[in-house]
Every structure is written in C-alpha cells, then in structure tokens.
Design a protein around this motif. Structure first.
Motif, PDB file in Angstrom:
ATOM      1  N   ILE A  51       0.836  -1.212   0.000  1.00 17.60           N
ATOM      2  CA  ILE A  51       0.000   0.000   0.000  1.00 17.60           C
ATOM      3  C   ILE A  51       0.868   1.258   0.000  1.00 17.60           C
ATOM      4  O   ILE A  51       0.484   2.298  -0.550  1.00 17.60           O
ATOM      5  CB  ILE A  51      -0.968  -0.023   1.201  1.00 17.60           C
ATOM      6  CG1 ILE A  51      -1.962  -1.185   1.033  1.00 17.60           C
ATOM      7  CG2 ILE A  51      -1.725   1.286   1.334  1.00 17.60           C
ATOM      8  CD1 ILE A  51      -2.839  -1.448   2.242  1.00 17.60           C
ATOM      9  N   TYR A  52       2.076   1.155   0.584  1.00 16.27           N
ATOM     10  CA  TYR A  52       2.972   2.323   0.605  1.00 16.27           C
ATOM     11  C   TYR A  52       3.410   2.748  -0.790  1.00 16.27           C
ATOM     12  O   TYR A  52       3.855   3.879  -0.990  1.00 16.27           O
ATOM     13  CB  TYR A  52       4.199   2.035   1.485  1.00 16.27           C
ATOM     14  CG  TYR A  52       3.884   2.210   2.943  1.00 16.27           C
ATOM     15  CD1 TYR A  52       3.941   3.461   3.547  1.00 16.27           C
ATOM     16  CD2 TYR A  52       3.494   1.132   3.713  1.00 16.27           C
ATOM     17  CE1 TYR A  52       3.617   3.636   4.882  1.00 16.27           C
ATOM     18  CE2 TYR A  52       3.165   1.290   5.049  1.00 16.27           C
ATOM     19  CZ  TYR A  52       3.221   2.544   5.629  1.00 16.27           C
ATOM     20  OH  TYR A  52       2.883   2.718   6.937  1.00 16.27           O
ATOM     21  N   ALA A  53       3.274   1.866  -1.766  1.00 21.39           N
ATOM     22  CA  ALA A  53       3.655   2.216  -3.138  1.00 21.39           C
ATOM     23  C   ALA A  53       2.816   3.379  -3.675  1.00 21.39           C
ATOM     24  O   ALA A  53       3.235   4.079  -4.601  1.00 21.39           O
ATOM     25  CB  ALA A  53       3.510   0.999  -4.045  1.00 21.39           C
ATOM     26  N   LEU A  54       1.646   3.612  -3.091  1.00 21.15           N
ATOM     27  CA  LEU A  54       0.833   4.760  -3.501  1.00 21.15           C
ATOM     28  C   LEU A  54       1.590   6.074  -3.309  1.00 21.15           C
ATOM     29  O   LEU A  54       1.378   7.039  -4.048  1.00 21.15           O
ATOM     30  CB  LEU A  54      -0.470   4.804  -2.697  1.00 21.15           C
ATOM     31  CG  LEU A  54      -1.488   3.685  -2.990  1.00 21.15           C
ATOM     32  CD1 LEU A  54      -2.600   3.706  -1.948  1.00 21.15           C
ATOM     33  CD2 LEU A  54      -2.065   3.812  -4.391  1.00 21.15           C
ATOM     34  N   SER A  63       8.449   0.710  -6.459  1.00 17.06           N
ATOM     35  CA  SER A  63       8.264   0.630  -5.010  1.00 17.06           C
ATOM     36  C   SER A  63       7.787  -0.761  -4.603  1.00 17.06           C
ATOM     37  O   SER A  63       8.305  -1.359  -3.654  1.00 17.06           O
ATOM     38  CB  SER A  63       7.255   1.692  -4.553  1.00 17.06           C
ATOM     39  OG  SER A  63       7.017   1.588  -3.164  1.00 17.06           O
ATOM     40  N   ILE A  64       6.810  -1.282  -5.327  1.00 17.79           N
ATOM     41  CA  ILE A  64       6.302  -2.623  -5.019  1.00 17.79           C
ATOM     42  C   ILE A  64       7.390  -3.672  -5.207  1.00 17.79           C
ATOM     43  O   ILE A  64       7.510  -4.614  -4.414  1.00 17.79           O
ATOM     44  CB  ILE A  64       5.066  -2.948  -5.883  1.00 17.79           C
ATOM     45  CG1 ILE A  64       3.863  -2.145  -5.375  1.00 17.79           C
ATOM     46  CG2 ILE A  64       4.747  -4.441  -5.871  1.00 17.79           C
ATOM     47  CD1 ILE A  64       2.602  -2.316  -6.178  1.00 17.79           C
ATOM     48  N   ARG A  65       8.198  -3.487  -6.240  1.00 19.48           N
ATOM     49  CA  ARG A  65       9.295  -4.435  -6.486  1.00 19.48           C
ATOM     50  C   ARG A  65      10.220  -4.498  -5.270  1.00 19.48           C
ATOM     51  O   ARG A  65      10.609  -5.580  -4.815  1.00 19.48           O
ATOM     52  CB  ARG A  65      10.070  -3.999  -7.743  1.00 19.48           C
ATOM     53  CG  ARG A  65      11.045  -5.027  -8.251  1.00 19.48           C
ATOM     54  CD  ARG A  65      11.457  -4.718  -9.689  1.00 19.48           C
ATOM     55  NE  ARG A  65      12.476  -5.646 -10.123  1.00 19.48           N
ATOM     56  CZ  ARG A  65      13.744  -5.332 -10.353  1.00 19.48           C
ATOM     57  NH1 ARG A  65      14.144  -4.075 -10.215  1.00 19.48           N
ATOM     58  NH2 ARG A  65      14.612  -6.234 -10.740  1.00 19.48           N
ATOM     59  N   PHE A  66      10.582  -3.317  -4.732  1.00 18.58           N
ATOM     60  CA  PHE A  66      11.430  -3.276  -3.535  1.00 18.58           C
ATOM     61  C   PHE A  66      10.704  -3.856  -2.325  1.00 18.58           C
ATOM     62  O   PHE A  66      11.256  -4.707  -1.606  1.00 18.58           O
ATOM     63  CB  PHE A  66      11.862  -1.844  -3.221  1.00 18.58           C
ATOM     64  CG  PHE A  66      12.583  -1.737  -1.899  1.00 18.58           C
ATOM     65  CD1 PHE A  66      13.951  -1.957  -1.828  1.00 18.58           C
ATOM     66  CD2 PHE A  66      11.882  -1.480  -0.720  1.00 18.58           C
ATOM     67  CE1 PHE A  66      14.616  -1.901  -0.604  1.00 18.58           C
ATOM     68  CE2 PHE A  66      12.539  -1.433   0.500  1.00 18.58           C
ATOM     69  CZ  PHE A  66      13.904  -1.632   0.558  1.00 18.58           C
ATOM     70  N   ILE A  67       9.492  -3.406  -2.088  1.00 15.55           N
ATOM     71  CA  ILE A  67       8.751  -3.818  -0.883  1.00 15.55           C
ATOM     72  C   ILE A  67       8.560  -5.323  -0.839  1.00 15.55           C
ATOM     73  O   ILE A  67       8.787  -5.958   0.199  1.00 15.55           O
ATOM     74  CB  ILE A  67       7.390  -3.079  -0.823  1.00 15.55           C
ATOM     75  CG1 ILE A  67       7.615  -1.601  -0.471  1.00 15.55           C
ATOM     76  CG2 ILE A  67       6.453  -3.728   0.191  1.00 15.55           C
ATOM     77  CD1 ILE A  67       6.392  -0.711  -0.690  1.00 15.55           C
ATOM     78  N   VAL A  68       8.158  -5.912  -1.954  1.00 21.04           N
ATOM     79  CA  VAL A  68       7.920  -7.358  -1.977  1.00 21.04           C
ATOM     80  C   VAL A  68       9.223  -8.124  -1.760  1.00 21.04           C
ATOM     81  O   VAL A  68       9.276  -9.086  -0.985  1.00 21.04           O
ATOM     82  CB  VAL A  68       7.241  -7.789  -3.293  1.00 21.04           C
ATOM     83  CG1 VAL A  68       7.211  -9.313  -3.422  1.00 21.04           C
ATOM     84  CG2 VAL A  68       5.820  -7.235  -3.354  1.00 21.04           C
ATOM     85  N   ALA A  69      10.301  -7.684  -2.410  1.00 14.26           N
ATOM     86  CA  ALA A  69      11.588  -8.374  -2.235  1.00 14.26           C
ATOM     87  C   ALA A  69      12.090  -8.238  -0.799  1.00 14.26           C
ATOM     88  O   ALA A  69      12.527  -9.225  -0.185  1.00 14.26           O
ATOM     89  CB  ALA A  69      12.613  -7.817  -3.222  1.00 14.26           C
ATOM     90  N   TYR A  70      12.026  -7.022  -0.245  1.00 16.62           N
ATOM     91  CA  TYR A  70      12.546  -6.800   1.110  1.00 16.62           C
ATOM     92  C   TYR A  70      11.707  -7.535   2.147  1.00 16.62           C
ATOM     93  O   TYR A  70      12.249  -8.179   3.058  1.00 16.62           O
ATOM     94  CB  TYR A  70      12.578  -5.305   1.427  1.00 16.62           C
ATOM     95  CG  TYR A  70      13.446  -4.974   2.617  1.00 16.62           C
ATOM     96  CD1 TYR A  70      14.841  -4.982   2.500  1.00 16.62           C
ATOM     97  CD2 TYR A  70      12.895  -4.680   3.865  1.00 16.62           C
ATOM     98  CE1 TYR A  70      15.653  -4.693   3.586  1.00 16.62           C
ATOM     99  CE2 TYR A  70      13.701  -4.389   4.955  1.00 16.62           C
ATOM    100  CZ  TYR A  70      15.079  -4.398   4.809  1.00 16.62           C
ATOM    101  OH  TYR A  70      15.882  -4.123   5.897  1.00 16.62           O
ATOM    102  N   GLN A  71      10.385  -7.494   1.994  1.00 16.09           N
ATOM    103  CA  GLN A  71       9.518  -8.194   2.945  1.00 16.09           C
ATOM    104  C   GLN A  71       9.669  -9.696   2.819  1.00 16.09           C
ATOM    105  O   GLN A  71       9.581 -10.429   3.813  1.00 16.09           O
ATOM    106  CB  GLN A  71       8.055  -7.789   2.725  1.00 16.09           C
ATOM    107  CG  GLN A  71       7.104  -8.305   3.798  1.00 16.09           C
ATOM    108  CD  GLN A  71       7.441  -7.777   5.178  1.00 16.09           C
ATOM    109  OE1 GLN A  71       7.639  -6.591   5.377  1.00 16.09           O
ATOM    110  NE2 GLN A  71       7.541  -8.681   6.153  1.00 16.09           N
TER     111      GLN A  71
END
Length: 346
Positions: A51-54, A63-71
């Motif tokens: 949701i932070y990608a918004l 942003s989603i690419r980073f968030i999904v990989a990091y999480q």
C-alpha cells in the motif's frame, strides 16, 4: 482502497509469483520448504506493505518491487530462525546481513549461510538482495535517506538475533539491548521497544517517498520520528496480540505475554494508538498515514485468530473506539474479505 484492490494487490502478486517460482527451484529441501512456507503464510505482509507504493506516485511499480523483495527476505529469514536447525547468534547475524545489504546498494554480496549446514538455495536470497539494491541504485535521492533506513534496518536485525537464540538467553539479551536505548525511550518497557523495532513500515515509507522524487532531509527525519517507535510498535504489538495462542503452543516469544494483566495491556495499546495518531499528523499526506494507522487496527483485530483469545471482545471494542471511524470500517471490510476469500487473510 479502489486503487489498492485494482492496482496494488495484483502487482504485489505478480512480484510474489516470480519469487514463488524461484523458491520452487531451491535445491536444498529445508530452505525450499521454508521459502515457500514464508510466502504462503505471510502474503498479507507484502499486500499490506505494498500500500505504501501509492506514495511513490509514478514509480509505484518500482516501489512494489522493492517492498515485496525486502519483505520476502524478512519473512523467509524469520522462518529460518523460528524453525531453525541452528541456535547460533552468529548464524542469525550473518543471515540478517542480507537485510542490511539489501538497503546498501554499494555492498558486496556475502555468504549469508556461512554458519549453517543448509546452504544451497540456488541463489534465491542473493537474488532478493540484488533486486532491492537495483531499485535503490536508481533512486537519486536515496543517499540522503540511507542513514534512516539503515538505522531502522539495523534495529530490526538486532531484534531478530536476540529473540531467536536459546530460550534462556532471549530475555536477558533483549533487556540488555534495551538498556542502550532506554534513555531515548523512557516511556517504553523493554518488550515494547523490542516490538517497535520489529516492523518494516518505516523503511517502506522512506523508500516510497524517495522514489516519488519528493524526499527532503527534513521529511526523512520526520518519517523516522513519526513511524518509530509508535506506529511500528502498534503494528507489531497487534501482530503479537493475534498470535498469542499460536506462540504459546509453539513455545515462541510473544511480547504481549509480558504485560502484568489484560487491563494494563489494553491501556498500553490505547497509549500506542493515541501516540501514533499524534505523530502521523506531522507528515505530508497525513490522511494516508492515518488510513494506514487505522487500517492496521481494523485489519488485525478482524483476524480470525482473535476469536480464540480470552476477553478479546472488550479489547477489540475499546481499540476500535479510540482508533476512529475508519478503523471500524477496515474491521468490517476485512471481515467481509475473509468471507469472500476464505483462508486468505488481507
């Protein structure tokens, strides 16, 4: 919420499916099982983080690419440490170096499995780290944000080391760790501070604003202050709240168990809600951060596991009341989501 369901969640699953495909090819059976299990049981972590990608505006896909990989790194390593064949703090520290390297584009890749028997993951963990690094390398404002992401990432890694060692060493290590930080947070208990370090939300917020091109030094400082400790603490305390029974059965550490009694826990949760509410008002896009705050409360309290917790009804009612109308909206929305998609938490 329309954008979240229409764009964000589908994109999160596009990214996750790529990692599932890579995880299925991991040669070592134990590592493969833990990688797949971590995604299957914790998909909602990536959905929520996504949701932070918004905030990243046109760069929302990066942003989603980073968030999904990091999480995914976070959830995978948590599984490896929780169900570990090793109880060696050196092993846990080396594994979590991957999370530091993921935030540091110039860092070289290391042998993250150096201290454990299971090593051959077919490059899975390294690919996750490199994906994060590649996104950050392209973010021109990231150097000015790095000290803040590194601080939050370092605290997260410290927690994972201390809380996964042999049982008799966990509490002394966590209490001793808190002594080094207590002067900054005299209004927190040691277990509350530990909870505050266990969230990745502050990092996702910092990265998404950085990718939007609107990051400044003042904004980076304010994001850290607004998210740490209270927003992150509320996030993880809610996570532990719903997992109380499960953690007791598994013999896992649960920070909610260190409150003296139910009423004290409820009042401290209320305190975290009120502090979070104050802090997020200081950010740009305050309504967005307020939505995240109220969404956390509503979605966690709507989890199926809450029905198994003693005295949960009064606890839920009090927290929804103090959190605001949107928390109640998210609560009922999530309940409905569970009915429509059984077995798949939001």
């Amino acid at each position: 919420m329309t954008r979240v369901y229409k764009d964000i969640f589908p994109r999160v699953h596009v990214e996750l499916n790529q990692w599932i495909s890579k995880a299925k090819d991991i040669p070592n059976l134990e590592l493969r099982n833990q990688a797949l299990a971590s995604i299957e049981s914790k998909t909602f972590h990536c959905e929520g983080g996504g949701i932070y990608a918004l905030l990243a505006r046109d760069s929302w896909k990066e942003s989603i690419r980073f968030i999904v990989a990091y999480q995914t790194i976070s959830d995978y390593l948590d599984n490896l440490c929780d169900r570990s064949t090793s109880m060696d703090p050196k092993d846990f520290r080396m594994l979590h170096q991957a999370m530091i390297d993921a935030l540091t584009p110039k860092n070289e890749i290391k042998d993250y499995y150096y201290y454990r028997e299971e090593k051959d993951d077919g490059g899975y963990l390294v690919d996750l780290v490199k994906t994060c690094q590649s996104v950050l390398r392209e973010a021109k404002d990231y150097p000015g944000v790095y000290e803040h992401t590194l601080k939050l990432g370092g605290l997260y890694s410290d927690l994972q080391v201390h809380k996964h060692v042999i049982e008799e060493e966990r509490i002394p290590r966590l209490k001793n760790w808190f002594k080094n930080h207590q002067k900054h947070w005299p209004n927190l208990e040691w277990f509350e501070f530990s909870a505050c370090t266990g969230s990745t939300l502050g990092i996702f917020c910092l990265i998404s604003y950085t990718l939007s091109g609107k990051m400044t030094d003042d904004l980076a400082k304010q994001i850290e202050k607004s998210y740490f400790p209270f927003m992150q603490g509320l996030h993880i305390l809610l996570d532990y709240y719903i997992d109380q029974q499960e953690d007791e059965e598994e013999g896992d550490l649960n920070f909610c168990s260190y409150y003296d009694h139910e009423e004290q826990m409820k009042q401290r949760f209320v305190f975290f809600v009120k502090q979070t509410n104050q802090e997020v008002q200081k950010l740009p896009d305050a309504a967005f951060h307020q939505m995240i705050h109220e969404g956390l409360v509503g979605m966690y309290l709507a989890d199926r596991k809450v029905s198994n917790i003693q005295h949960a009804k009064g606890f839920v009612k009090e927290l929804l009341k103090v959190s605001g109308a949107k928390a109640t909206f998210f609560y009922f929305n999530t309940k409905m989501y569970h009915k429509i998609k059984p077995g798949k938490p939001l």
